[in-house]
Scaffold this active site. Structure first.
Site, PDB file in Angstrom:
ATOM      1  N   GLU A 166      43.260  91.478 143.168  1.00 50.84           N
ATOM      2  CA  GLU A 166      43.699  91.313 144.557  1.00 50.84           C
ATOM      3  C   GLU A 166      43.316  89.921 145.047  1.00 50.84           C
ATOM      4  OE1 GLU A 166      45.459  93.018 147.103  1.00 50.84           O
ATOM      5  OE2 GLU A 166      44.986  91.115 148.093  1.00 50.84           O
TER       6      GLU A 166
ATOM      7  N   ALA B 182      66.085 106.498 154.652  1.00 51.73           N
ATOM      8  CA  ALA B 182      66.644 106.113 155.954  1.00 51.73           C
ATOM      9  C   ALA B 182      68.130 106.483 156.036  1.00 51.73           C
ATOM     10  CB  ALA B 182      66.456 104.615 156.174  1.00 51.73           C
TER      11      ALA B 182
ATOM     12  N   CYS C 257      57.953 107.705 147.615  1.00 51.26           N
ATOM     13  CA  CYS C 257      56.514 107.894 147.827  1.00 51.26           C
ATOM     14  C   CYS C 257      55.916 108.778 146.733  1.00 51.26           C
ATOM     15  CB  CYS C 257      56.262 108.518 149.191  1.00 51.26           C
ATOM     16  SG  CYS C 257      57.194 107.694 150.494  1.00 51.26           S
TER      17      CYS C 257
ATOM     18  N   GLY D  18      54.078  93.849 147.287  1.00 52.58           N
ATOM     19  CA  GLY D  18      54.877  93.944 148.515  1.00 52.58           C
ATOM     20  C   GLY D  18      56.368  94.020 148.253  1.00 52.58           C
TER      21      GLY D  18
ATOM     22  N   ASP E  48      63.731 100.150 155.417  1.00 53.61           N
ATOM     23  CA  ASP E  48      63.007  98.989 154.888  1.00 53.61           C
ATOM     24  C   ASP E  48      63.799  97.681 154.937  1.00 53.61           C
ATOM     25  OD1 ASP E  48      61.028 100.793 154.367  1.00 53.61           O
ATOM     26  OD2 ASP E  48      60.872 100.378 152.225  1.00 53.61           O
TER      27      ASP E  48
ATOM     28  N   THR F  11      70.055  99.598 153.408  1.00 51.83           N
ATOM     29  CA  THR F  11      70.011  99.075 152.037  1.00 51.83           C
ATOM     30  C   THR F  11      68.589  98.909 151.486  1.00 51.83           C
ATOM     31  OG1 THR F  11      70.363  96.923 153.093  1.00 51.83           O
ATOM     32  CG2 THR F  11      72.257  97.911 152.019  1.00 51.83           C
ATOM     33  N   GLY F  12      67.574  99.240 152.281  1.00 55.34           N
ATOM     34  CA  GLY F  12      66.203  99.288 151.766  1.00 55.34           C
ATOM     35  C   GLY F  12      65.632  97.938 151.377  1.00 55.34           C
TER      36      GLY F  12
ATOM     37  N   TYR G 159      35.289 123.226 167.936  1.00 56.15           N
ATOM     38  CA  TYR G 159      34.078 123.388 167.118  1.00 56.15           C
ATOM     39  C   TYR G 159      33.886 124.839 166.692  1.00 56.15           C
ATOM     40  CZ  TYR G 159      29.160 124.646 166.461  1.00 56.15           C
ATOM     41  OH  TYR G 159      28.006 125.201 165.990  1.00 56.15           O
TER      42      TYR G 159
END
Ligand code: FAD
Length: 455
Positions: A180, A13, A44, A249, A288, A109-110, A429
């Site tokens: 989980e 960012a 990522c 998270g 973020d 600052t994420g 198609y």
């Protein structure tokens, strides 16, 4: 006098914001402060760095910043913003203090990994050596260097990062168990029926416990050797392990913004408007560390996607340099990943995220090519429509070109298309490329018919 633009944080960012600020005002003096020792890199890509699919994750080198005439300070943390004097106070790793005045400030600052309070994981006396999370390049280096001593690993959380890491560790020959708490995997992306279909495509020697939580971990000295998990009825079992990865998270880094007087929202992110402006004059925030409105639910959500961070970076960079750009009126959260060869993608809220609105759904599994043509792959598509007006709310897809298929739905969600109109979609198609009716059209048709039959 040239305009002074200061960016706090050199991630996706902040780096993008600096780049677009400079593109907008070539004469502006743009300065980026980054606490880590690395210039802008791709978070990522970190699971693929660990699996050794990619070797380099740096996207913009220090030389690139120099060439672009953007001043980059690495290993330098901004400690304070003086709003009255419009200056930031930063500190280098060696203790040297730098003061820099600004006309516009961009906070980028994420976030950091959110670590749930699992008994045994954190202990003031003993630092746990083999409990990891993955957020930074240093985290990735730490995991990679510990891996040679790992035969079994427990991953807590079956979101995208948890499952991408399950694959990365699996490629290293590690026996992986994923735990989980919710009833299905990828709960932020897929409805349970879609998640269950995906789970069947994951190699069976990866053990996945859904509806289980980690009750505690046991240690031998500074090393966790057992993870105790518990089902919904309180029944416990013990997993032996040499490594734990927590992927449950993120938590936004908003301490600096809070001290600066920026409003923090209910999700713990900095509140920004469509120009990425915070509640403080001349201060923008991106990525973020912010929260923004979801296009469909109209509720704020914590930004946690690189795709959105970059889009915010562009808008804030342009505006900080005197331009005028706005974000869309809400983000639809188009997201994707690839797990064990299966593409997964989604746009808009899941059924659970829609809370009280029970959507009408259409689901179809077909081939990516006509049945007679060799090489076709399964594609499963699910659409969610509003039972009141038939407008598309979201879609989920698994298999061949899932992300591109979802991008088509993104366009439809953003334009509030009705299922009636969407099921008329004319898709291209030709036998080696696509079937006459793409699975996305047929899934829409299933939903259209159900919508027509509603009472
Ligand atoms: C393993 C992993 C996989 C992911 N995969 C995807 C994906 O496939 N698709 C997707 O869309 N998103 C993905 N994401 C999310 C994406 O990486 C983030 O949304 C994106 O990195 C956010 O960028 P940012 O600049 O807001 O934050 P960050 O990348 O966290 O950057 C913030 C920077 O600010 C610095 N900083 C913080 N405080 C200060 C301070 N006071 N002074 C100076 N510097 C400071 C930090 O050191 C950090 O470098 C993934 C994330 C991870 C961790």
């Amino acid at each position: 006098m040239s305009r002074e633009i200061v960016v706090v944080g050199g991630g996706a960012a902040g780096g993008t914001a600096a780049q677009f600020a400079k593109k907008t005002d070539r004469e502006a003096e743009v300065t980026v402060f980054e606490a880590e020792e690395y210039p802008q890199y791709s978070k990522c890509a970190l699971p693929y760095f660990i699996s050794k699919k990619v070797e380099h994750v740096i996207e913009f080198t220090s030389e690139w910043f120099k060439r672009s005439r953007i001043t980059l300070f690495l290993e330098t943390t901004v400690k304070k913003v003086d709003v009255k004097k419009k200056k930031v106070v930063a500190e280098k790793k060696n203790g040297e203090v730098i003061e820099k005045e600004y006309d516009s400030l961009i906070i980028a600052t994420g976030a950091r990994s959110a670590i749930p309070p699992i008994p045994g994981v954190k202990d003031k006396e003993v630092v746990t050596k083999n409990v990891f999370s993955l957020r930074t390049l240093d985290d990735a280096y730490a995991i990679a260097s510990y891996l040679p001593s790992v035969k079994h690993a427990v991953i807590v959380g079956a979101g995208a990062i948890g499952l991408e890491m399950a694959e990365a560790l699996y490629t290293h020959g590690v026996k992986v168990t994923v735990v989980e708490m919710l009833p299905s995997i990828l709960p932020g992306m897929l409805d349970k029926d879609m998640a269950d279909t995906l789970q069947k495509m994951i190699p069976h020697d990866i053990t996945i416990f859904t509806s289980h939580k980690v009750a505690k971990v046991n240690r031998e000295g500074d090393v966790v050797n057992e993870v105790i998990i518990e089902d919904e009825n309180g029944k416990q079992q013990t997993l032996e392990t040499e490594m734990v990865l927590i992927a449950t998270g993120i938590k936004a880094n908003v301490e600096l913004a809070k001290k600066t007087g920026c409003k923090i929202g209910g999700n713990g992110g900095i509140v920004v408007d469509r120009r990425c402006q915070t509640t403080q004059r001349n201060i923008y925030a991106v990525g973020d560390c912010t929260e923004y409105i979801d296009f469909v639910t109209r509720k704020p959500f914590l930004v946690g996607l690189g795709s959105i961070a970059v889009r915010q970076g562009i808008v804030a960079g342009v505006n900080a340099a005197g331009g005028d750009r706005v974000l869309p009126d809400g983000f639809v959260q188009t997201r994707t990943t690839k797990l064990f060869g299966v593409e997964v993608a989604a746009v808009g809220p899941t059924t659970k995220q829609l809370e009280n609105l029970q959507p009408i759904t259409g689901r179809f599994t077909g081939s990516s090519l006509p049945d007679y043509f060799p090489g076709g792959e399964d594609v499963t598509v699910k659409v969610l429509i509003n039972p009141v007006d038939g407008v598309l709310l979201g879609a989920q897809a698994l298999g061949s070109n899932a992300a591109q298929r979802i991008n088509t739905f993104t366009c439809a969600v953003m334009n509030k298309m009705s299922i009636e109109r969407l099921s008329q979609l004319e898709t291209a198609y030709a036998p080696p490329i696509a079937p006459t009716l793409d699975p996305i059209t047929i899934a829409c048709d299933v939903a259209r018919m159900k919508y027509g039959r509603r009472k």
